[in-house]
Motif scaffolding. Structure first.
Motif, PDB file in Angstrom:
ATOM      1  N   MET A  58       0.849  -1.191   0.000  1.00  0.00           N
ATOM      2  CA  MET A  58       0.000   0.000   0.000  1.00  0.00           C
ATOM      3  C   MET A  58       0.887   1.245   0.000  1.00  0.00           C
ATOM      4  O   MET A  58       1.721   1.409   0.892  1.00  0.00           O
ATOM      5  CB  MET A  58      -0.932   0.029   1.207  1.00  0.00           C
ATOM      6  N   LEU A  59       0.714   2.089  -0.992  1.00  0.00           N
ATOM      7  CA  LEU A  59       1.520   3.300  -1.071  1.00  0.00           C
ATOM      8  C   LEU A  59       1.180   4.236   0.080  1.00  0.00           C
ATOM      9  O   LEU A  59       0.022   4.341   0.492  1.00  0.00           O
ATOM     10  CB  LEU A  59       1.268   4.011  -2.400  1.00  0.00           C
ATOM     11  N   ASN A  60       2.203   4.916   0.606  1.00  0.00           N
ATOM     12  CA  ASN A  60       1.960   5.916   1.632  1.00  0.00           C
ATOM     13  C   ASN A  60       2.952   7.059   1.473  1.00  0.00           C
ATOM     14  O   ASN A  60       4.031   6.894   0.885  1.00  0.00           O
ATOM     15  CB  ASN A  60       2.037   5.301   3.027  1.00  0.00           C
ATOM     16  N   ILE A  61       2.573   8.220   1.977  1.00  0.00           N
ATOM     17  CA  ILE A  61       3.427   9.399   1.911  1.00  0.00           C
ATOM     18  C   ILE A  61       3.713   9.883   3.323  1.00  0.00           C
ATOM     19  O   ILE A  61       2.991   9.544   4.264  1.00  0.00           O
ATOM     20  CB  ILE A  61       2.792  10.526   1.067  1.00  0.00           C
ATOM     21  N   ASN A  62       4.779  10.680   3.454  1.00  0.00           N
ATOM     22  CA  ASN A  62       5.150  11.215   4.755  1.00  0.00           C
ATOM     23  C   ASN A  62       5.328  12.729   4.662  1.00  0.00           C
ATOM     24  O   ASN A  62       5.146  13.318   3.586  1.00  0.00           O
ATOM     25  CB  ASN A  62       6.415  10.537   5.272  1.00  0.00           C
ATOM     26  N   CYS A  63       5.692  13.348   5.770  1.00  0.00           N
ATOM     27  CA  CYS A  63       5.831  14.806   5.790  1.00  0.00           C
ATOM     28  C   CYS A  63       6.886  15.276   4.795  1.00  0.00           C
ATOM     29  O   CYS A  63       6.690  16.280   4.100  1.00  0.00           O
ATOM     30  CB  CYS A  63       6.190  15.276   7.191  1.00  0.00           C
ATOM     31  N   GLY A  64       8.014  14.555   4.728  1.00  0.00           N
ATOM     32  CA  GLY A  64       9.082  14.968   3.828  1.00  0.00           C
ATOM     33  C   GLY A  64       8.655  14.990   2.375  1.00  0.00           C
ATOM     34  O   GLY A  64       9.030  15.897   1.619  1.00  0.00           O
ATOM     35  N   ILE A  65       7.866  14.008   1.973  1.00  0.00           N
ATOM     36  CA  ILE A  65       7.382  13.956   0.591  1.00  0.00           C
ATOM     37  C   ILE A  65       6.459  15.134   0.304  1.00  0.00           C
ATOM     38  O   ILE A  65       6.586  15.811  -0.725  1.00  0.00           O
ATOM     39  CB  ILE A  65       6.673  12.614   0.326  1.00  0.00           C
ATOM     40  N   VAL A  66       5.533  15.400   1.227  1.00  0.00           N
ATOM     41  CA  VAL A  66       4.604  16.512   1.022  1.00  0.00           C
ATOM     42  C   VAL A  66       5.346  17.848   1.056  1.00  0.00           C
ATOM     43  O   VAL A  66       5.050  18.760   0.272  1.00  0.00           O
ATOM     44  CB  VAL A  66       3.482  16.479   2.081  1.00  0.00           C
ATOM     45  N   GLU A  67       6.329  17.968   1.928  1.00  0.00           N
ATOM     46  CA  GLU A  67       7.113  19.201   2.000  1.00  0.00           C
ATOM     47  C   GLU A  67       7.850  19.497   0.699  1.00  0.00           C
ATOM     48  O   GLU A  67       8.163  20.655   0.405  1.00  0.00           O
ATOM     49  CB  GLU A  67       8.129  19.099   3.135  1.00  0.00           C
ATOM     50  N   SER A  68       8.115  18.460  -0.096  1.00  0.00           N
ATOM     51  CA  SER A  68       8.864  18.645  -1.345  1.00  0.00           C
ATOM     52  C   SER A  68       7.981  18.999  -2.537  1.00  0.00           C
ATOM     53  O   SER A  68       8.483  19.214  -3.641  1.00  0.00           O
ATOM     54  CB  SER A  68       9.665  17.378  -1.663  1.00  0.00           C
ATOM     55  N   ILE A  69       6.650  19.070  -2.346  1.00  0.00           N
ATOM     56  CA  ILE A  69       5.755  19.440  -3.447  1.00  0.00           C
ATOM     57  C   ILE A  69       6.139  20.817  -3.985  1.00  0.00           C
ATOM     58  O   ILE A  69       6.260  21.776  -3.219  1.00  0.00           O
ATOM     59  CB  ILE A  69       4.283  19.470  -2.988  1.00  0.00           C
ATOM     60  N   PRO A  70       6.326  20.951  -5.306  1.00  0.00           N
ATOM     61  CA  PRO A  70       6.579  22.281  -5.873  1.00  0.00           C
ATOM     62  C   PRO A  70       5.274  23.079  -5.928  1.00  0.00           C
ATOM     63  O   PRO A  70       4.277  22.610  -6.461  1.00  0.00           O
ATOM     64  CB  PRO A  70       7.104  21.970  -7.281  1.00  0.00           C
ATOM     65  N   LEU A  71       5.280  24.272  -5.344  1.00  0.00           N
ATOM     66  CA  LEU A  71       4.069  25.094  -5.292  1.00  0.00           C
ATOM     67  C   LEU A  71       4.331  26.421  -6.009  1.00  0.00           C
ATOM     68  O   LEU A  71       5.245  27.164  -5.636  1.00  0.00           O
ATOM     69  CB  LEU A  71       3.663  25.359  -3.843  1.00  0.00           C
ATOM     70  N   ILE A  72       3.525  26.702  -7.026  1.00  0.00           N
ATOM     71  CA  ILE A  72       3.646  27.989  -7.704  1.00  0.00           C
ATOM     72  C   ILE A  72       3.060  29.085  -6.828  1.00  0.00           C
ATOM     73  O   ILE A  72       2.137  28.846  -6.044  1.00  0.00           O
ATOM     74  CB  ILE A  72       2.947  27.973  -9.081  1.00  0.00           C
ATOM     75  N   LEU A  73       3.589  30.293  -6.955  1.00  0.00           N
ATOM     76  CA  LEU A  73       3.143  31.424  -6.133  1.00  0.00           C
ATOM     77  C   LEU A  73       2.811  32.616  -7.028  1.00  0.00           C
ATOM     78  O   LEU A  73       3.562  33.593  -7.101  1.00  0.00           O
ATOM     79  CB  LEU A  73       4.226  31.794  -5.119  1.00  0.00           C
ATOM     80  N   PRO A  74       1.651  32.567  -7.707  1.00  0.00           N
ATOM     81  CA  PRO A  74       1.212  33.708  -8.502  1.00  0.00           C
ATOM     82  C   PRO A  74       0.903  34.892  -7.579  1.00  0.00           C
ATOM     83  O   PRO A  74       0.777  34.724  -6.361  1.00  0.00           O
ATOM     84  CB  PRO A  74      -0.061  33.198  -9.195  1.00  0.00           C
ATOM     85  N   PRO A  75       0.728  36.080  -8.124  1.00  0.00           N
ATOM     86  CA  PRO A  75       0.322  37.224  -7.297  1.00  0.00           C
ATOM     87  C   PRO A  75      -0.941  36.903  -6.510  1.00  0.00           C
ATOM     88  O   PRO A  75      -1.866  36.256  -7.031  1.00  0.00           O
ATOM     89  CB  PRO A  75       0.075  38.331  -8.321  1.00  0.00           C
ATOM     90  N   LEU A  76      -0.995  37.347  -5.254  1.00  0.00           N
ATOM     91  CA  LEU A  76      -2.137  37.040  -4.396  1.00  0.00           C
ATOM     92  C   LEU A  76      -3.450  37.508  -5.017  1.00  0.00           C
ATOM     93  O   LEU A  76      -4.485  36.832  -4.901  1.00  0.00           O
ATOM     94  CB  LEU A  76      -1.935  37.691  -3.024  1.00  0.00           C
ATOM     95  N   GLU A  77      -3.422  38.625  -5.698  1.00  0.00           N
ATOM     96  CA  GLU A  77      -4.633  39.137  -6.342  1.00  0.00           C
ATOM     97  C   GLU A  77      -5.181  38.140  -7.358  1.00  0.00           C
ATOM     98  O   GLU A  77      -6.393  37.941  -7.469  1.00  0.00           O
ATOM     99  CB  GLU A  77      -4.318  40.477  -7.034  1.00  0.00           C
ATOM    100  N   LEU A  78      -4.276  37.483  -8.102  1.00  0.00           N
ATOM    101  CA  LEU A  78      -4.700  36.489  -9.090  1.00  0.00           C
ATOM    102  C   LEU A  78      -5.240  35.242  -8.401  1.00  0.00           C
ATOM    103  O   LEU A  78      -6.244  34.664  -8.840  1.00  0.00           O
ATOM    104  CB  LEU A  78      -3.527  36.137 -10.008  1.00  0.00           C
ATOM    105  N   GLN A  79      -4.592  34.814  -7.321  1.00  0.00           N
ATOM    106  CA  GLN A  79      -5.090  33.676  -6.548  1.00  0.00           C
ATOM    107  C   GLN A  79      -6.521  33.925  -6.068  1.00  0.00           C
ATOM    108  O   GLN A  79      -7.390  33.058  -6.164  1.00  0.00           O
ATOM    109  CB  GLN A  79      -4.188  33.431  -5.331  1.00  0.00           C
ATOM    110  N   GLU A  80      -6.745  35.134  -5.542  1.00  0.00           N
ATOM    111  CA  GLU A  80      -8.058  35.446  -4.975  1.00  0.00           C
ATOM    112  C   GLU A  80      -9.129  35.592  -6.046  1.00  0.00           C
ATOM    113  O   GLU A  80     -10.297  35.252  -5.821  1.00  0.00           O
ATOM    114  CB  GLU A  80      -7.953  36.708  -4.124  1.00  0.00           C
TER     115      GLU A  80
END
Length: 392
Positions: free
Chosen positions: A334-356
């Protein structure tokens, strides 16, 4: 149906056949498979089934002596979640928690497939009025002994005509929901593109640079005997549906345990992930779930920089992020993930106005979905009532 009935047990009228699951640790049985294989999670979405989330290979079928379920056969889940029912629209394979109901030759012309479907869908499994029961398990012997009855073909057709009319309206509403989901997905790509490959060139950080990630309580901190009804609910993977939390009041803790586990309590705008099984399953914590407990099968993300959580949720729900997590997941059976794996997710950071701006559009779509879901709930109540009339 209260007159002119032919009565007996299920095994008087049907050959009951269980499916199989090829061993997960043999990639030859799964990798690049082309044969649709039904799991419980694939069911309950439509009256007919042909598409599945997983497929198996010809080698898996041959080595495991698997037999396909023929087209136009009723199948039903009978373990874990009982009563999810569908009709196959092509030859298909199922797992061992799903039973196929194949009419015996001498009854094949006397029992209509749609009648079987509605009879099973409307049956009070587990002795309750619910049509799909969590936590109740049948087996082949008990299912074989379940009563079954059917009237004349004319009466079957009358019941089917009425129930189909209601069911088709429900299906139309579900199609509208699918269209709204497709619109939301299209909006995300229009705004941001793929969050992993980042074609629009937004600033991109690893998740650990903008958030803390914490795993839920485990080991001796929380046991099954700690669960009560009506206390502070837990959020486990099973409670994460379409990006939001659907709570089961039976999975909750009392105030003393809540105080002991206070560091695991969720806050508004946290995002919870399932740690095992369906990798990539996640949900946003809204004000309604503030103070709920992160379950043992979950972990949560809490941002410490200014990010719109609804935007972040949609990033995490993208197929490319799910693939990223699956590729890094651990475990043979059974596949499982841990904190380290989730911490490594690449997250884009567009301008906050665009996010909202994106989040505002999504909230509008979600409001439309709630209206449709309310209509479906009303129609389902009507369908249940009419199935009670015809079958119970």
């Amino acid at each position: 149906m209260k007159h002119n009935l032919t009565k007996g047990r299920m095994d008087d009228f049907f050959i009951l056949r269980m499916g199989k699951t090829p061993p997960r640790d043999n990639s030859d049985y799964w990798l690049n498979g082309t044969n649709n294989w039904v799991a419980i999670s694939d069911m309950g979405k439509s009256k007919y089934i042909s598409a599945t989330s997983e497929c198996i290979t010809d080698k898996g079928i041959a080595d495991c002596n698997m037999v396909p379920v023929p087209t136009n056969t009723v199948i039903m889940s009978f373990k874990l979640s009982i009563g999810k029912t569908a009709i196959t629209s092509k030859p298909i394979f199922t797992n061992e928690a799903i039973m196929s109901f194949l009419p015996k030759t001498e009854f094949a012309d006397n029992i209509l497939v749609d009648y079987i479907y509605y009879y099973l869908l409307g049956h009070r499994w587990g002795g309750t009025g619910k049509k799909a029961v969590m936590g109740v398990t049948l087996n082949k012997a008990s299912l074989s002994a379940t009563p079954f009855s059917f009237p004349s073909l004319a009466d079957q057709k009358q019941a089917i005509a009425e129930l189909n009319k209601i069911n088709e309206t429900i299906e139309d509403c579900r199609e509208l929901l699918r269209n709204l989901d497709a619109l939301a997905q299209s909006l995300f790509y229009d705004f941001f593109g793929d969050p992993v490959t980042n074609p629009k060139g937004f600033i991109q950080n690893k998740l650990k640079e903008v958030a803390i990630v914490k795993i839920g309580p485990f080991g001796s901190l929380l046991h099954k005997e700690d669960y009560i009804n009506g206390g502070t609910p837990l959020v486990n993977p099973v409670h994460m549906l379409n990006g939001y939390v659907k709570i089961d009041k039976d999975f909750s803790i009392d105030d003393d345990k809540k105080e002991l586990l206070s560091s695991y309590l969720l806050r508004t705008n946290d995002i919870v992930f399932g740690r095992r099984g369906d990798i990539g399953r996640c949900a946003l914590i809204t004000a309604e779930e503030d103070g709920f407990l992160c379950g043992t099968g979950s972990l949560f993300v809490r941002f410490y920089t200014q990010i719109n959580s609804l935007f972040a949720l949609w990033c995490f729900m993208q197929p490319s992020v799910k693939k990223f997590l699956i590729d890094k997941a651990k475990g043979a059976t059974m596949l499982n993930i841990n904190c380290g794996i989730v911490e490594s997710i690449p997250l884009i950071l567009p301008p906050l106005e665009l996010q909202e701006k994106f989040a505002e559009r999504i909230e509008q779509i979600e409001a439309q979905k709630k209206v449709v879901e309310s209509t479906i709930a009303e129609l389902q109540t009507l369908l249940d009532s009419r199935m009670d009339y015809w079958f119970n």
